[in-house]
Design a protein around this motif. Structure first.
Motif, PDB file in Angstrom:
ATOM      1  N   ILE A   1       0.878  -1.162   0.000  1.00  0.00           N
ATOM      2  CA  ILE A   1       0.000   0.000   0.000  1.00  0.00           C
ATOM      3  C   ILE A   1       0.918   1.216   0.000  1.00  0.00           C
ATOM      4  O   ILE A   1       1.832   1.301   0.824  1.00  0.00           O
ATOM      5  CB  ILE A   1      -0.911   0.008   1.235  1.00  0.00           C
ATOM      6  CG1 ILE A   1      -1.838  -1.208   1.199  1.00  0.00           C
ATOM      7  CG2 ILE A   1      -1.704   1.316   1.316  1.00  0.00           C
ATOM      8  CD1 ILE A   1      -2.586  -1.447   2.485  1.00  0.00           C
TER       9      ILE A   1
ATOM     10  N   LEU B   1       0.908   5.280   0.242  1.00  0.00           N
ATOM     11  CA  LEU B   1       0.191   6.523   0.529  1.00  0.00           C
ATOM     12  C   LEU B   1       1.031   7.670   0.010  1.00  0.00           C
ATOM     13  O   LEU B   1       2.263   7.600   0.057  1.00  0.00           O
ATOM     14  CB  LEU B   1      -0.013   6.670   2.038  1.00  0.00           C
ATOM     15  CG  LEU B   1      -0.735   5.520   2.729  1.00  0.00           C
ATOM     16  CD1 LEU B   1      -0.696   5.706   4.239  1.00  0.00           C
ATOM     17  CD2 LEU B   1      -2.156   5.389   2.228  1.00  0.00           C
TER      18      LEU B   1
ATOM     19  N   TYR C   1      -4.837  -0.467  -7.885  1.00  0.00           N
ATOM     20  CA  TYR C   1      -5.953   0.305  -7.332  1.00  0.00           C
ATOM     21  C   TYR C   1      -5.474   1.700  -6.981  1.00  0.00           C
ATOM     22  O   TYR C   1      -4.385   1.862  -6.431  1.00  0.00           O
ATOM     23  CB  TYR C   1      -6.455  -0.417  -6.075  1.00  0.00           C
ATOM     24  CG  TYR C   1      -7.586   0.254  -5.340  1.00  0.00           C
ATOM     25  CD1 TYR C   1      -8.909   0.045  -5.711  1.00  0.00           C
ATOM     26  CD2 TYR C   1      -7.330   1.082  -4.258  1.00  0.00           C
ATOM     27  CE1 TYR C   1      -9.948   0.644  -5.024  1.00  0.00           C
ATOM     28  CE2 TYR C   1      -8.365   1.690  -3.566  1.00  0.00           C
ATOM     29  CZ  TYR C   1      -9.668   1.473  -3.961  1.00  0.00           C
ATOM     30  OH  TYR C   1     -10.690   2.070  -3.276  1.00  0.00           O
TER      31      TYR C   1
ATOM     32  N   THR D   1      -7.849  10.304  -1.443  1.00  0.00           N
ATOM     33  CA  THR D   1      -8.259  10.213  -0.044  1.00  0.00           C
ATOM     34  C   THR D   1      -8.265  11.573   0.632  1.00  0.00           C
ATOM     35  O   THR D   1      -7.667  12.534   0.147  1.00  0.00           O
ATOM     36  CB  THR D   1      -7.313   9.272   0.731  1.00  0.00           C
ATOM     37  OG1 THR D   1      -5.981   9.783   0.641  1.00  0.00           O
ATOM     38  CG2 THR D   1      -7.345   7.863   0.165  1.00  0.00           C
TER      39      THR D   1
ATOM     40  N   MET E   1      -4.060   6.771  -2.162  1.00  0.00           N
ATOM     41  CA  MET E   1      -3.645   5.450  -1.707  1.00  0.00           C
ATOM     42  C   MET E   1      -3.594   4.546  -2.930  1.00  0.00           C
ATOM     43  O   MET E   1      -4.509   4.566  -3.762  1.00  0.00           O
ATOM     44  CB  MET E   1      -4.643   4.869  -0.710  1.00  0.00           C
ATOM     45  CG  MET E   1      -4.204   3.503  -0.196  1.00  0.00           C
ATOM     46  SD  MET E   1      -5.549   2.521   0.493  1.00  0.00           S
ATOM     47  CE  MET E   1      -6.264   1.838  -0.982  1.00  0.00           C
TER      48      MET E   1
ATOM     49  N   ILE F   1      -2.761   0.458  -4.239  1.00  0.00           N
ATOM     50  CA  ILE F   1      -2.385  -0.933  -3.975  1.00  0.00           C
ATOM     51  C   ILE F   1      -1.548  -1.330  -5.179  1.00  0.00           C
ATOM     52  O   ILE F   1      -1.974  -1.163  -6.333  1.00  0.00           O
ATOM     53  CB  ILE F   1      -3.602  -1.857  -3.823  1.00  0.00           C
ATOM     54  CG1 ILE F   1      -4.390  -1.451  -2.576  1.00  0.00           C
ATOM     55  CG2 ILE F   1      -3.157  -3.322  -3.757  1.00  0.00           C
ATOM     56  CD1 ILE F   1      -5.646  -2.260  -2.326  1.00  0.00           C
TER      57      ILE F   1
ATOM     58  N   THR G   1       5.295   3.818   2.043  1.00  0.00           N
ATOM     59  CA  THR G   1       5.002   2.484   1.534  1.00  0.00           C
ATOM     60  C   THR G   1       4.897   1.496   2.683  1.00  0.00           C
ATOM     61  O   THR G   1       5.763   1.445   3.556  1.00  0.00           O
ATOM     62  CB  THR G   1       6.107   2.018   0.559  1.00  0.00           C
ATOM     63  OG1 THR G   1       6.212   2.985  -0.498  1.00  0.00           O
ATOM     64  CG2 THR G   1       5.799   0.660  -0.026  1.00  0.00           C
TER      65      THR G   1
ATOM     66  N   MET H   1       2.209  -5.403   2.390  1.00  0.00           N
ATOM     67  CA  MET H   1       1.044  -6.184   2.801  1.00  0.00           C
ATOM     68  C   MET H   1       1.542  -7.574   3.188  1.00  0.00           C
ATOM     69  O   MET H   1       2.119  -8.280   2.358  1.00  0.00           O
ATOM     70  CB  MET H   1       0.014  -6.256   1.674  1.00  0.00           C
ATOM     71  CG  MET H   1      -0.556  -4.903   1.335  1.00  0.00           C
ATOM     72  SD  MET H   1      -1.982  -4.899   0.227  1.00  0.00           S
ATOM     73  CE  MET H   1      -1.431  -5.815  -1.180  1.00  0.00           C
TER      74      MET H   1
ATOM     75  N   GLU I   1      -3.696 -10.813   3.187  1.00  0.00           N
ATOM     76  CA  GLU I   1      -4.898 -10.172   2.656  1.00  0.00           C
ATOM     77  C   GLU I   1      -6.088 -11.095   2.819  1.00  0.00           C
ATOM     78  O   GLU I   1      -5.956 -12.308   2.685  1.00  0.00           O
ATOM     79  CB  GLU I   1      -4.762  -9.904   1.158  1.00  0.00           C
ATOM     80  CG  GLU I   1      -3.692  -8.962   0.754  1.00  0.00           C
ATOM     81  CD  GLU I   1      -3.643  -8.834  -0.749  1.00  0.00           C
ATOM     82  OE1 GLU I   1      -4.599  -8.263  -1.332  1.00  0.00           O
ATOM     83  OE2 GLU I   1      -2.665  -9.322  -1.344  1.00  0.00           O
TER      84      GLU I   1
END
Length: 148
Positions: A65, A67, A90, A94, A101, A103, A131, A134, A137
């Protein structure tokens, strides 16, 4: 209503269901299932039906992820450019502590590094990124999020 919700849940479990099987699973006639499915598509509730692919099975073993913050006047063009980057799955604009954000998926850490440090930071509109890797999930059907 309850029938539409049942149809949506079944299609999230298996988007390839035949209308006759869908009708049986939600206890309606085939004609009812067909007309409701058509309405859900026409109304844009069902946007598409696609395969859910396990990223690791196609060599994308790193998920992250990202940001980030952008120059405020540039968010429209940055959104399009972010989505065009290789590995970006994705994009969300935000509010709060960050402006976007992402993915992202990458085959290895070197590819993730290049995406973040070279491709993202080469965009003059990107001010900062953060960063997060992940580690695991879990995906839930949309309706499971609904309040009881």
């Amino acid at each position: 209503d309850d029938i539409d919700h049942a149809i949506l849940m079944e299609l999230q479990r298996d988007g390839r269901l035949a209308v006759s099987d869908l009708a049986v699973r939600v206890s309606v006639s085939r004609a009812t299932a067909y007309s409701r499915l058509k309405r859900l598509r026409d109304d844009g509730v069902i946007k598409s039906v696609r395969a859910e692919i396990d990223p690791s099975k196609v060599g994308l073993t790193i998920g992250a992820i990202v940001l980030g913050d952008v120059e405020q006047a540039s968010w429209r063009t940055v959104r399009t450019r972010l989505l065009a980057l290789p590995g970006v799955e994705y994009v969300a604009l935000t509010s709060g502590g960050h402006d976007f954000m992402l993915i992202v998926r990458a085959p290895d850490m070197a590819a993730l590094r290049d995406l973040v440090l070279l491709k993202l930071h080469d965009m003059p509109e990107i001010r900062t990124t953060q960063t997060m890797l992940m580690l695991d999930e879990v995906h839930r059907p949309i309706d499971d999020h609904a309040a009881a």
